[in-house]
Structures are given as C-alpha cells and as structure tokens.
Scaffold this active site. Structure first.
Site, PDB file in Angstrom:
ATOM      1  N   ASN A 100       0.815  -1.215   0.000  1.00  0.00           N
ATOM      2  CA  ASN A 100       0.000   0.000   0.000  1.00  0.00           C
ATOM      3  C   ASN A 100       0.846   1.261   0.000  1.00  0.00           C
ATOM      4  OD1 ASN A 100      -2.464   1.717   0.632  1.00  0.00           O
ATOM      5  ND2 ASN A 100      -1.250   2.056   2.503  1.00  0.00           N
ATOM      6  N   ARG A 156      -8.293   5.288   1.481  1.00  0.00           N
ATOM      7  CA  ARG A 156      -7.578   4.611   0.386  1.00  0.00           C
ATOM      8  C   ARG A 156      -6.554   5.494  -0.315  1.00  0.00           C
ATOM      9  NH1 ARG A 156     -12.903   1.811  -0.180  1.00  0.00           N
ATOM     10  NH2 ARG A 156     -12.465  -0.351   0.374  1.00  0.00           N
ATOM     11  N   ASP A 165       1.871   6.919   0.303  1.00  0.00           N
ATOM     12  CA  ASP A 165       0.839   6.053  -0.248  1.00  0.00           C
ATOM     13  C   ASP A 165       1.044   5.814  -1.744  1.00  0.00           C
ATOM     14  OD1 ASP A 165      -1.500   4.712   0.752  1.00  0.00           O
ATOM     15  OD2 ASP A 165      -2.656   5.916  -0.668  1.00  0.00           O
ATOM     16  N   ARG A 193      -0.011 -12.521   2.944  1.00  0.00           N
ATOM     17  CA  ARG A 193      -0.827 -11.634   3.767  1.00  0.00           C
ATOM     18  C   ARG A 193      -0.689 -10.258   3.137  1.00  0.00           C
ATOM     19  NH1 ARG A 193       0.459  -7.407   7.552  1.00  0.00           N
ATOM     20  NH2 ARG A 193      -1.204  -7.072   9.071  1.00  0.00           N
ATOM     21  N   ASP A 195      -0.827  -6.596   3.710  1.00  0.00           N
ATOM     22  CA  ASP A 195      -0.840  -5.579   4.755  1.00  0.00           C
ATOM     23  C   ASP A 195      -1.697  -4.382   4.328  1.00  0.00           C
ATOM     24  OD1 ASP A 195       0.539  -4.438   7.256  1.00  0.00           O
ATOM     25  OD2 ASP A 195       0.977  -2.893   5.758  1.00  0.00           O
ATOM     26  N   HIS A 199      -6.662  -0.076   2.951  1.00  0.00           N
ATOM     27  CA  HIS A 199      -6.199   1.209   2.414  1.00  0.00           C
ATOM     28  C   HIS A 199      -5.953   1.170   0.912  1.00  0.00           C
ATOM     29  CE1 HIS A 199      -5.980   2.656   6.521  1.00  0.00           C
ATOM     30  NE2 HIS A 199      -5.575   1.443   6.809  1.00  0.00           N
ATOM     31  N   GLU A 231      -5.423  -7.917   5.199  1.00  0.00           N
ATOM     32  CA  GLU A 231      -5.615  -7.307   6.505  1.00  0.00           C
ATOM     33  C   GLU A 231      -6.634  -6.173   6.390  1.00  0.00           C
ATOM     34  OE1 GLU A 231      -3.734  -4.584   9.981  1.00  0.00           O
ATOM     35  OE2 GLU A 231      -3.270  -4.288   7.872  1.00  0.00           O
ATOM     36  N   ASN A 295      -2.717 -10.697  16.930  1.00  0.00           N
ATOM     37  CA  ASN A 295      -1.685 -10.585  15.899  1.00  0.00           C
ATOM     38  C   ASN A 295      -0.541  -9.734  16.438  1.00  0.00           C
ATOM     39  OD1 ASN A 295      -2.492  -7.917  15.672  1.00  0.00           O
ATOM     40  ND2 ASN A 295      -2.739  -7.966  13.458  1.00  0.00           N
ATOM     41  N   ARG A 333      -4.784 -19.079  12.595  1.00  0.00           N
ATOM     42  CA  ARG A 333      -3.382 -18.647  12.670  1.00  0.00           C
ATOM     43  C   ARG A 333      -2.975 -18.501  14.135  1.00  0.00           C
ATOM     44  NH1 ARG A 333      -2.182 -12.907  10.170  1.00  0.00           N
ATOM     45  NH2 ARG A 333      -3.385 -12.293  12.004  1.00  0.00           N
TER      46      ARG A 333
HETATM   47  C1  ARE Z   1       5.561   4.136  12.200  1.00  0.00           C
HETATM   48  C2  ARE Z   1       5.400   5.015  13.416  1.00  0.00           C
HETATM   49  C3  ARE Z   1       4.466   6.173  13.116  1.00  0.00           C
HETATM   50  C4  ARE Z   1       4.988   6.953  11.912  1.00  0.00           C
HETATM   51  C5  ARE Z   1       5.153   6.007  10.743  1.00  0.00           C
HETATM   52  C6  ARE Z   1       5.748   6.681   9.512  1.00  0.00           C
HETATM   53  O1  ARE Z   1       4.899   4.248  14.503  1.00  0.00           O
HETATM   54  O2  ARE Z   1       4.403   7.011  14.249  1.00  0.00           O
HETATM   55  O3  ARE Z   1       4.083   7.966  11.586  1.00  0.00           O
HETATM   56  O4  ARE Z   1       6.013   4.929  11.106  1.00  0.00           O
HETATM   57  O5  ARE Z   1       7.036   7.149   9.770  1.00  0.00           O
HETATM   58  C7  ARE Z   1       3.290  -0.607  11.718  1.00  0.00           C
HETATM   59  C8  ARE Z   1       3.115   0.161  13.019  1.00  0.00           C
HETATM   60  C9  ARE Z   1       3.079   1.645  12.785  1.00  0.00           C
HETATM   61  C10 ARE Z   1       4.317   2.080  12.024  1.00  0.00           C
HETATM   62  C11 ARE Z   1       4.250   1.355  10.690  1.00  0.00           C
HETATM   63  C12 ARE Z   1       5.401   1.712   9.753  1.00  0.00           C
HETATM   64  O6  ARE Z   1       1.904  -0.270  13.628  1.00  0.00           O
HETATM   65  O7  ARE Z   1       3.075   2.311  14.059  1.00  0.00           O
HETATM   66  O8  ARE Z   1       4.323   3.490  11.856  1.00  0.00           O
HETATM   67  O9  ARE Z   1       4.337  -0.070  10.938  1.00  0.00           O
HETATM   68  O10 ARE Z   1       6.616   1.494  10.356  1.00  0.00           O
HETATM   69  C13 ARE Z   1      -4.637   0.927  10.733  1.00  0.00           C
HETATM   70  C14 ARE Z   1      -4.602   0.155   9.422  1.00  0.00           C
HETATM   71  C15 ARE Z   1      -3.936  -1.193   9.539  1.00  0.00           C
HETATM   72  C16 ARE Z   1      -2.576  -1.070  10.213  1.00  0.00           C
HETATM   73  C17 ARE Z   1      -2.761  -0.362  11.546  1.00  0.00           C
HETATM   74  C18 ARE Z   1      -1.411  -0.144  12.237  1.00  0.00           C
HETATM   75  O11 ARE Z   1      -5.928   0.008   8.928  1.00  0.00           O
HETATM   76  O12 ARE Z   1      -3.761  -1.699   8.237  1.00  0.00           O
HETATM   77  O13 ARE Z   1      -3.365   0.924  11.337  1.00  0.00           O
HETATM   78  N1  ARE Z   1      -1.932  -2.395  10.377  1.00  0.00           N
HETATM   79  C19 ARE Z   1      -0.852  -2.834   9.439  1.00  0.00           C
HETATM   80  C20 ARE Z   1       0.240  -3.643  10.098  1.00  0.00           C
HETATM   81  C21 ARE Z   1       1.057  -2.759  11.011  1.00  0.00           C
HETATM   82  C22 ARE Z   1       1.781  -1.718  10.178  1.00  0.00           C
HETATM   83  C23 ARE Z   1       1.003  -1.250   9.033  1.00  0.00           C
HETATM   84  C24 ARE Z   1      -0.224  -1.753   8.693  1.00  0.00           C
HETATM   85  C25 ARE Z   1       1.656  -0.300   8.114  1.00  0.00           C
HETATM   86  O14 ARE Z   1      -0.279  -4.779  10.721  1.00  0.00           O
HETATM   87  O15 ARE Z   1       1.980  -3.497  11.784  1.00  0.00           O
HETATM   88  O16 ARE Z   1       2.089  -0.551  10.992  1.00  0.00           O
HETATM   89  O17 ARE Z   1       2.364  -1.079   7.167  1.00  0.00           O
HETATM   90  C26 ARE Z   1      -8.886   1.580  13.819  1.00  0.00           C
HETATM   91  C27 ARE Z   1      -9.092   1.282  12.342  1.00  0.00           C
HETATM   92  C28 ARE Z   1      -7.928   0.496  11.772  1.00  0.00           C
HETATM   93  C29 ARE Z   1      -6.614   1.171  12.100  1.00  0.00           C
HETATM   94  C30 ARE Z   1      -6.502   1.358  13.613  1.00  0.00           C
HETATM   95  C31 ARE Z   1      -5.224   2.017  14.026  1.00  0.00           C
HETATM   96  O18 ARE Z   1      -9.016   0.377  14.547  1.00  0.00           O
HETATM   97  O19 ARE Z   1     -10.273   0.544  12.153  1.00  0.00           O
HETATM   98  O20 ARE Z   1      -8.068   0.388  10.371  1.00  0.00           O
HETATM   99  O21 ARE Z   1      -5.553   0.327  11.626  1.00  0.00           O
HETATM  100  O22 ARE Z   1      -7.603   2.133  14.065  1.00  0.00           O
HETATM  101  O23 ARE Z   1      -5.175   3.285  13.492  1.00  0.00           O
HETATM  102 CA    CA Z   2      -3.615   3.640  -0.151  1.00  0.00          CA
END
Ligand code: ARE
Ligand code: CA
Length: 493
Positions: A100, A156, A165, A193, A195, A199, A231, A295, A333
C-alpha cells in the site's frame, strides 16, 4: 485466492514474527512438518527502512524501500533455501507483503543499503518517483494523512500514519508490485498476507492480482492461484467492510479474537453461547476468513483491532487456542512471539516498539531450542507449547467433521464433539466441571492431549476412558493451569 494450499491433512498457520529465514528453515524440518502445521506467515521479506530512533523497532519492516529480498531476517539465498526446505517438509510459506505504501516522509537508507527520500516519493531501487505516490489530486485530507476512517476515499488515497501512499491506480505501480509478488511466487511461496488492504481500492487489488502467475505446479498442483488473505480491520463501526474484499481472497477476522477474549479473558460473555459460534456471530463465512486470537499489532496494544488474549496470559491463551483449533470455523493462525519488557504508562505500552531479540550489532538473534522443546534467546514460541501443538494435531485428525453435541454445564463450562473423531471439554472460569458426558467417540482409552503427549502408543498425561455408550467421566478444575480435556481418535492408548 482463498485456498491456503495446505498439504493434505494440515490446517493451521503459525506467524513466526521476526524470525530469520535460517531459523524458519530449521523449524520446518525439525518441528512444523512433523507436527502437522500447514504454513508459516513470515515477516516482510523486502528491503525496509533502517529506523534508528527508536533503535530498530519491529515496525521498520512495514516501511518498504525496495523489493530486494534483504532484511534482518536474511538475504534472497537464505529466503530461497527456507521456501524450498519448508515446501519439502510439507509446510507452506505465506509472505507478509506491504504494497500500500513505502516509508514515512523522511530520507534514509534501507536494509540493502539503498537510499530513499519519502518526502519526494523517491525510491530509486524500485524505481518509484514522485508520480508514483498519491497526492492532493486524490487525497483531500488536511495534512495528506488519514484522519477520518468513515471516508473511504481518504482511507484509500491518503497516507496511513504518514506512510507514502502508492498510486495503485497506475499501471506502472501495479506492474512493479505484481513483479515483486511474482518473484516470490517463482521462488515457491504459496501465498500472501496483504498488509493494510483496507487502504487499497478493491478494484486496484484485483488489477494487481490479475497480473499474478499461478503458484508452483510441482508443489501445489497445476492452475492454482496464490492464497491471499487481506488485513482489513472491520469491527463493524466503519465505512469499509470486510465483504468488499472477498472477491480478492480471504480477510483477517479481527472480531474473532475480541469476542473470544470477552469470554475466555474478561468473562464479560459466556462460553455457553459458543454453540452458535461462526457467521451467526456477525462474522463472515468460514471460507472467507483467517482467524486468530491476536496478531503482532494488537498483542502489544498497537494498531487497533481490540484487546486480545496474548502470551502474557498463558492460561487463557491455552484455553482460547484449544477452542479455536477444536472449532471448524475459519482458517486458524497462531501467533508466535518474542519477549519484550511490557511497560504500561497511562494505558499504553512504552516498549510496544521493541524489536526482536538482537545481538550488540542489532542483528536478530537465532532461535535456540531447549531440552523441553521450548525456545530460548528471548523467543516465546507459543506454537511449541504442548497444549497448543497437540491441538494443531487434533484439528488435523477431526478435519471434515462438524460440531456435534455442543453442551454447556453452567455459564462457562462447555463440551462438544467433532463427529466421532474428537471431543473437547473446557472450563472458561474458575468453576469445577464434574460430569459424565457423551463424547460420541468409539469406546476405548484416550490420551488427553492437553495434560500430556501421546508417544509410542502411551500417554504422558491423563487417560480418559470412553465406555461402550460413548460416555466418559470428565473432571476439570477451573483453577488448574489447563482447565481443558481434549481427546481424539489419533491418540488412543
Ligand atoms: C511508524 C510510526 C508512526 C509513523 C510512521 C511513519 O509508529 O508514528 O508515523 O512509522 O514514519 C506498523 C506500526 C506503525 C508504524 C508502521 C510503519 O503499527 O506504528 O508506523 O508499521 O513502520 C490501521 C490500518 C492497519 C494497520 C494499523 C497499524 O488500517 O492496516 O493501522 N496495520 C498494518 C500492520 C502494522 C503496520 C502497518 C499496517 C503499516 O499490521 O503493523 O504498521 O504497514 C482503527 C481502524 C484500523 C486502524 C486502527 C489504528 O481500529 O479501524 O483500520 O488500523 O484504528 O489506526
Ligand atoms: Ca492507499
């Protein structure tokens, strides 16, 4: 895309979070293959930003710099060796793919030494340039990041927590992503998976996946698409729904772990209602989901997705996992974690960033195996807990049967059978269960695979006698460490 391509008689995936490829390779042969695991979810395989503040957090791997297979888990040769060895052991590899976005808005270098500048969407090792990230023409939030989860366009087209993005509407970007996934397919992986799928527009994902080759026909049979699970965090309260993604594979069912934590951890709901567990609980159909108790995000209070059961609550984790693996709903899982020092400050874990066990040079430590089969060097290895791996085998043995004779004996005491192949009884609170129960199993003596192992025809734990009517005396103290009895026709003494 929803067929996980398990070898026959296997049905569970384990997420070996942050493991090195060499360790996974060894684990496939020495443990996962023999113990009947279907697959491993591995951490992102492609080059990521090296983050030093904080120092090498686990989440740096969710900031792609290029699609070269060089990370703290190992290089391309090690990745290939792992995939080949695991496939030979009957264990599939699913790769966590981050498609993404790229890094955050700063510049630096990646784990393969490649330079990047997130601010200008400059990732020369792909190459991506300014034109390949979304911008103000399609993202209308105030600062370019996602603020409002009820606005699908924003979710998105804008940056997730500042991560640049990708413009997936462009053929060039679709080609680059598909090229990366096809590279993994050519090495022999079984699936992905995806990620942050929420989005990405479902139509853009369709366009990317339409470019994918079939998975290796020698290993998986001819004409097979990769397994894809996306995800999508949908707890019911937002504009974007899991159902939008069924056409492009399965989705991660986050409702599942929270509802089971309500029962097995918080006791705010009762196990007696689990007789109807499945889609009638407001969850998708069984073939549309991957299910899990926690997870890598929500186990550390990160990333939404609710408050689940984790290895910090070992008793509840063993109970919850026994239920998950005994029940046919979903493709399960197991989370396999590393230790970190939890440090809750005002509700948040100040150490929720802490990366995997590492040496002084910040390289990831190897997984060591203790005499009792557990792991050392800071690796938790939930999948190596007896109560858990024996239920992986239970699930394989009862495969193809339905839930039969679901019974409750009070709010938090339940039992059910899986056809005439398996039986489980669970006490979810501190109460005492003492009943004669019809197990629907053929008469005989069975090894309770929770309290012991079945080895060479003998049982190291409790033996349960099933009489000629299928009845057994089940006695479980809810205050004991493992208030579960599980027996199956693959472990008769
Ligand atoms: C890091 C820093 C941030 C910084 C960023 C950019 O922590 O402060 O701004 O870097 O420099 C993981 C971490 C993030 C990290 C990121 C990149 O969790 O903290 O950011 O890696 O290093 C949403 C998404 C969902 C996502 C979660 C985290 O919808 O897809 O946020 N989960 C996946 C992975 C994570 C990963 C990412 C995506 C990014 O599993 O491990 O992030 O690749 C509600 C909504 C959800 C939302 C949630 C949290 O519940 O319904 O959709 O999830 O709030 O905002
Ligand atoms: Ca996007």
């Amino acid at each position: 895309y929803s067929d996980p391509h398990c070898a026959p008689g296997r049905d569970t995936v384990v997420h070996l979070f942050e493991w090195k490829w060499n360790d996974i390779k060894a684990e496939c042969t020495r443990f996962l293959g023999p113990r009947g695991f279907c697959a491993v979810q591995v951490s992102p395989a492609n080059e990521n930003a090296v983050v030093t503040n904080p120092n090498r957090p686990w989440w740096e791997r969710y900031q792609p710099v290029s699609y070269k297979l060089i990370t703290r888990s190992g290089n391309e040769q090690e990745f290939r060796d792992m995939v080949q060895t695991c496939n030979n052991a009957g264990v599939r590899i699913y790769v966590d793919t981050v498609i993404n976005h790229m890094t955050g808005g700063y510049s630096g270098s990646g784990t393969a030494g490649d330079h990047f500048d997130g601010n200008s969407c400059s990732f020369p090792a792909v190459p991506y340039s300014n034109l390949d990230c979304n911008a103000g023409d399609v993202c209308h939030s105030s600062d370019g990041s996602i603020q409002n989860y009820n606005n699908p366009e924003e979710v998105r087209n804008c940056d997730l927590v500042g991560l640049k993005d990708l413009r997936l509407s462009k053929d060039y970007v679709r080609d680059k992503i598909a090229g990366y996934l096809n590279h993994l397919i050519s090495i022999g992986v079984a699936g992905f998976r995806v990620d942050a799928a929420k989005h990405m527009w479902p139509g853009d994902l369709e366009a990317v996946f339409a470019r994918l080759h079939n998975v290796d026909s020698n290993t998986f049979g001819s004409g097979k698409k990769p397994f894809i699970y996306q995800e999508v965090i949908d707890m019911g309260g937002e504009a974007i729904k899991m159902a939008e993604y069924f056409a492009t594979g399965r989705v991660t069912n986050f409702i599942y772990g929270v509802k089971l934590a309500d029962i097995f951890l918080r006791h705010t709901n009762q196990a007696k209602w689990l007789g109807s567990w499945g889609s009638s609980w407001g969850m998708p159909n069984t073939n549309d989901v991957v299910v899990f108790l926690s997870n890598h995000d929500n186990q550390r209070g990160h990333g939404g997705g609710g408050a689940p059961i984790t290895f910090f609550e070992p008793k509840q984790l063993k109970i919850g996992t026994a239920f998950m693996l005994a029940h046919p709903y979903g493709f399960p899982r197991i989370m396999s974690s590393y230790h970190w020092n939890r440090n809750i400050q005002g509700g948040d874990d100040a150490n929720n960033w802490a990366g995997p066990p590492h040496n002084n040079d910040m390289s990831t430590k190897s997984v060591t195996i203790n005499a009792d089969m557990t792991c050392g060097n800071g690796w938790v290895c939930e999948h190596r807990w007896r109560q858990i791996y024996n239920m992986v085998a239970f699930r394989n043995v009862v495969s193809g049967t339905g839930v039969l004779n679901f019974k409750s004996y009070g709010d938090q005491q339940i039992s059910f059978s899986r056809g005439s192949k398996g039986f489980i009884a669970i006490v979810a609170d501190g109460s005492h269960l003492n009943q004669n129960i019809n197990t629907n199993l053929p008469s005989g003596n069975y090894c309770d695979v929770i309290s012991g192992n079945y080895e060479n025809g003998a049982c190291t734990g409790k033996t349960i006698h099933v009489d000629s009517n299928g009845n057994a005396h089940i006695n479980i103290s809810g205050t004991s460490d493992d208030p579960v009895v599980a027996i199956h026709v693959g472990a008769k003494v």
